[in-house]
Structure formats: structure tokens, C-alpha cells
Design a protein around this motif. Structure first.
Motif, PDB file in Angstrom:
ATOM      1  N   GLU A 180       0.853  -1.184   0.000  1.00  0.00           N
ATOM      2  CA  GLU A 180       0.000   0.000   0.000  1.00  0.00           C
ATOM      3  C   GLU A 180       0.889   1.233   0.000  1.00  0.00           C
ATOM      4  OE1 GLU A 180      -2.427  -0.398   3.494  1.00  0.00           O
ATOM      5  OE2 GLU A 180      -3.931  -1.532   2.386  1.00  0.00           O
ATOM      6  N   HIS A 181       0.440   2.254  -0.708  1.00  0.00           N
ATOM      7  CA  HIS A 181       1.200   3.490  -0.802  1.00  0.00           C
ATOM      8  C   HIS A 181       0.276   4.665  -0.523  1.00  0.00           C
ATOM      9  CE1 HIS A 181       4.758   1.558  -2.607  1.00  0.00           C
ATOM     10  NE2 HIS A 181       3.850   0.712  -3.081  1.00  0.00           N
ATOM     11  N   ARG A 182       0.728   5.557   0.308  1.00  0.00           N
ATOM     12  CA  ARG A 182      -0.062   6.755   0.626  1.00  0.00           C
ATOM     13  C   ARG A 182      -0.007   7.736  -0.537  1.00  0.00           C
ATOM     14  NH1 ARG A 182      -1.528   6.306   5.790  1.00  0.00           N
ATOM     15  NH2 ARG A 182      -0.210   5.153   7.220  1.00  0.00           N
ATOM     16  N   LEU A 183      -1.060   8.519  -0.651  1.00  0.00           N
ATOM     17  CA  LEU A 183      -1.166   9.506  -1.725  1.00  0.00           C
ATOM     18  C   LEU A 183       0.077  10.386  -1.790  1.00  0.00           C
ATOM     19  CD1 LEU A 183      -2.750  11.030  -3.922  1.00  0.00           C
ATOM     20  CD2 LEU A 183      -3.785  12.377  -2.101  1.00  0.00           C
ATOM     21  N   PHE A 184       0.496  10.924  -0.650  1.00  0.00           N
ATOM     22  CA  PHE A 184       1.632  11.848  -0.652  1.00  0.00           C
ATOM     23  C   PHE A 184       2.943  11.144  -1.014  1.00  0.00           C
ATOM     24  CE2 PHE A 184      -1.485  14.252   1.822  1.00  0.00           C
ATOM     25  CZ  PHE A 184      -1.446  15.435   1.101  1.00  0.00           C
ATOM     26  N   GLU A 185       3.052   9.861  -0.706  1.00  0.00           N
ATOM     27  CA  GLU A 185       4.228   9.088  -1.098  1.00  0.00           C
ATOM     28  C   GLU A 185       4.291   8.976  -2.624  1.00  0.00           C
ATOM     29  OE1 GLU A 185       5.688   4.445  -0.957  1.00  0.00           O
ATOM     30  OE2 GLU A 185       4.113   5.099   0.417  1.00  0.00           O
ATOM     31  N   LEU A 186       3.151   8.673  -3.252  1.00  0.00           N
ATOM     32  CA  LEU A 186       3.103   8.584  -4.713  1.00  0.00           C
ATOM     33  C   LEU A 186       3.423   9.936  -5.346  1.00  0.00           C
ATOM     34  CD1 LEU A 186      -0.107   6.380  -5.040  1.00  0.00           C
ATOM     35  CD2 LEU A 186       2.265   5.644  -5.412  1.00  0.00           C
TER      36      LEU A 186
END
Length: 98
Positions: A28-34
Motif C-alpha cells: 500500500e502506498h499513501r497519496l503523498f508518497e506517490l
């Protein structure tokens, strides 16, 4: 529009394929990480993720103020294998930004 058309349309933009490559690790990846990894503003990233979600490729989950994204659990093993192959081919044959 058929499901195949939705998927192909969703993958027609390089940035969305780049998002899918990041999500292809199975995590899973957080929006801000992407956003940080792809250097894309929030409004643009949200629009691209919405297109991927509408195509059934990603799912999201709210975690307080944050949103996490991952490859949709509705995709079967064959679909994920096909998706990874398409992403690998497009990465090898992309000459520049679209």
C-alpha cells in the motif's frame, strides 16, 4: 465502454503506468508518497488515481486524514500477471513523456 476499454484508457498515460509500477510491489502506498516519488501535484495525482480506480485497477482506503492505494484485490492472478507484463513492455518501449 467495456472493461477492457476502461483499462486500456487508464493505462494510456505514462504517469498512470508509473503509478501502477509503484503499486505493483503489492504493498500500500499513501497519496503523498506517490506524489513525492513521481513529482506530481496532488490535484493531478488525484485525477490519475481516480481514472485507475474507475477502471478497477486500484482501490483505496482511508486512514484518518490519509488515503492509501494498492492494486485492486478484485484483480485475479492472471490479470495481475498481464498488467505487470504490459507495464514492463511499456517501460522498455517508452521513448519520452506523453
Amino acid at each position: 465502454m467495456s472493461n477492457v476499454d476502461k483499462v486500456m484508457s487508464a493505462l494510456s498515460k505514462r504517469v498512470r503506468r508509473d503509478v501502477m509500477r509503484l503499486l505493483a510491489d503489492g504493498g500500500e502506498h499513501r497519496l503523498f508518497e506517490l506524489m513525492d516519488k513521481l513529482d506530481i501535484p496532488q490535484s493531478n495525482m488525484s485525477r490519475h488515481l481516480k481514472k485507475l480506480k474507475l477502471a478497477g485497477l486500484v482501490q483505496d482506503e482511508r486512514d484518518g486524514q490519509s488515503v492509501r492505494f494498492r492494486i485492486s484485490s478484485a484483480l485475479g492472478k492472471k490479470e495481475v500477471t498481464f498488467l505487470k507484463a504490459v507495464l514492463a513492455l511499456s517501460e522498455n518501449h517508452s521513448g519520452g513523456k506523453e
